[in-house]
Design an enzyme around this catalytic site. Sequence first.
Site, PDB file in Angstrom:
ATOM      1  CG  HIS A 115      -1.583   1.347   1.494  1.00  0.00           C
ATOM      2  ND1 HIS A 115      -2.762   1.727   0.956  1.00  0.00           N
ATOM      3  CD2 HIS A 115      -0.968   2.466   2.394  1.00  0.00           C
ATOM      4  CE1 HIS A 115      -2.904   2.874   1.330  1.00  0.00           C
ATOM      5  NE2 HIS A 115      -2.083   3.415   2.103  1.00  0.00           N
ATOM      6  CD  GLU A 126      -2.561   6.644   4.208  1.00  0.00           C
ATOM      7  OE1 GLU A 126      -1.415   6.229   3.627  1.00  0.00           O
ATOM      8  OE2 GLU A 126      -3.551   6.133   3.622  1.00  0.00           O
TER       9      GLU A 126
HETATM   10  P1  CMP Z   1      -4.881  -0.240  -1.251  1.00  0.00           P
HETATM   11  O1  CMP Z   1      -3.976   0.268  -2.120  1.00  0.00           O
HETATM   12  O2  CMP Z   1      -4.016  -0.620   0.058  1.00  0.00           O
HETATM   13  O3  CMP Z   1      -6.167   0.136  -1.071  1.00  0.00           O
HETATM   14  C1  CMP Z   1      -7.315  -0.704  -0.837  1.00  0.00           C
HETATM   15  C2  CMP Z   1      -7.125  -2.043  -1.002  1.00  0.00           C
HETATM   16  O4  CMP Z   1      -8.314  -2.798  -1.135  1.00  0.00           O
HETATM   17  C3  CMP Z   1      -6.300  -2.434  -2.155  1.00  0.00           C
HETATM   18  O5  CMP Z   1      -4.801  -1.803  -1.979  1.00  0.00           O
HETATM   19  C4  CMP Z   1      -6.493  -3.923  -2.236  1.00  0.00           C
HETATM   20  O6  CMP Z   1      -5.477  -4.710  -1.455  1.00  0.00           O
HETATM   21  C5  CMP Z   1      -7.926  -4.055  -1.667  1.00  0.00           C
HETATM   22  N1  CMP Z   1      -8.833  -4.385  -2.760  1.00  0.00           N
HETATM   23  C6  CMP Z   1      -9.527  -5.417  -2.863  1.00  0.00           C
HETATM   24  N2  CMP Z   1     -10.256  -5.343  -4.144  1.00  0.00           N
HETATM   25  C7  CMP Z   1     -10.294  -4.263  -4.435  1.00  0.00           C
HETATM   26  C8  CMP Z   1     -10.792  -3.646  -5.760  1.00  0.00           C
HETATM   27  N3  CMP Z   1     -11.776  -4.277  -6.501  1.00  0.00           N
HETATM   28  N4  CMP Z   1     -10.470  -2.475  -6.145  1.00  0.00           N
HETATM   29  C9  CMP Z   1      -9.554  -1.892  -5.087  1.00  0.00           C
HETATM   30  N5  CMP Z   1      -9.001  -2.331  -4.132  1.00  0.00           N
HETATM   31  C10 CMP Z   1      -9.108  -3.678  -3.878  1.00  0.00           C
END
Ligand code: CMP
Length: 138
Positions: A115, A126
């Site tokens: 992330h 954050e």
């Molecule tokens: P991150 O950038 O940490 O932000 C939200 C997180 O949700 C993303 O990374 C993924 O780990 C998770 N995620 C699961 N499904 C989805 C989706 N369809 N779109 C975006 N994020 C998703």
Amino acid sequence: MDRTFSIIKPDATKRNITGAINKIIEENDLVIIAQKRIKLSTDKAEGFYSIHKDKPFFRDLIDYMTSGPVVVQVLEGSNAVEKYRKIMGSTNPANAEEGTIRKLHALNIQENSVHGSDSSENAEIEIKYFFDEIEIVC
Ligand code: CMP
């Protein structure tokens, strides 16, 4: 110099590729100025991802993020937020550019290894959510 916040997620810690990811971070001139390996509680994960609380993937996301250790980090460098987002690649590894962390290491759109903050304002929020200033050493 700017700062961004990073999480190395459970799919990556479980496969013991924290070092491989840190190598990419450092090769791209981002400095890891704070780092700790922790296990997220459900409350802490829900608070962190509260912006996604109405999304269909929210429960699965919380289950996944609490399924194993994560490594939370503060990265410093010029244009740190934009630079790290470029190095990570698209959320969905299927769309990520060659050479990015997610293209190299992510398993799928959820288990996407890392992330990174999406803005400097969110980076500050954050970072504060996980670190005391005394833990951040430039
Ligand atoms: P991150 O950038 O940490 O932000 C939200 C997180 O949700 C993303 O990374 C993924 O780990 C998770 N995620 C699961 N499904 C989805 C989706 N369809 N779109 C975006 N994020 C998703």
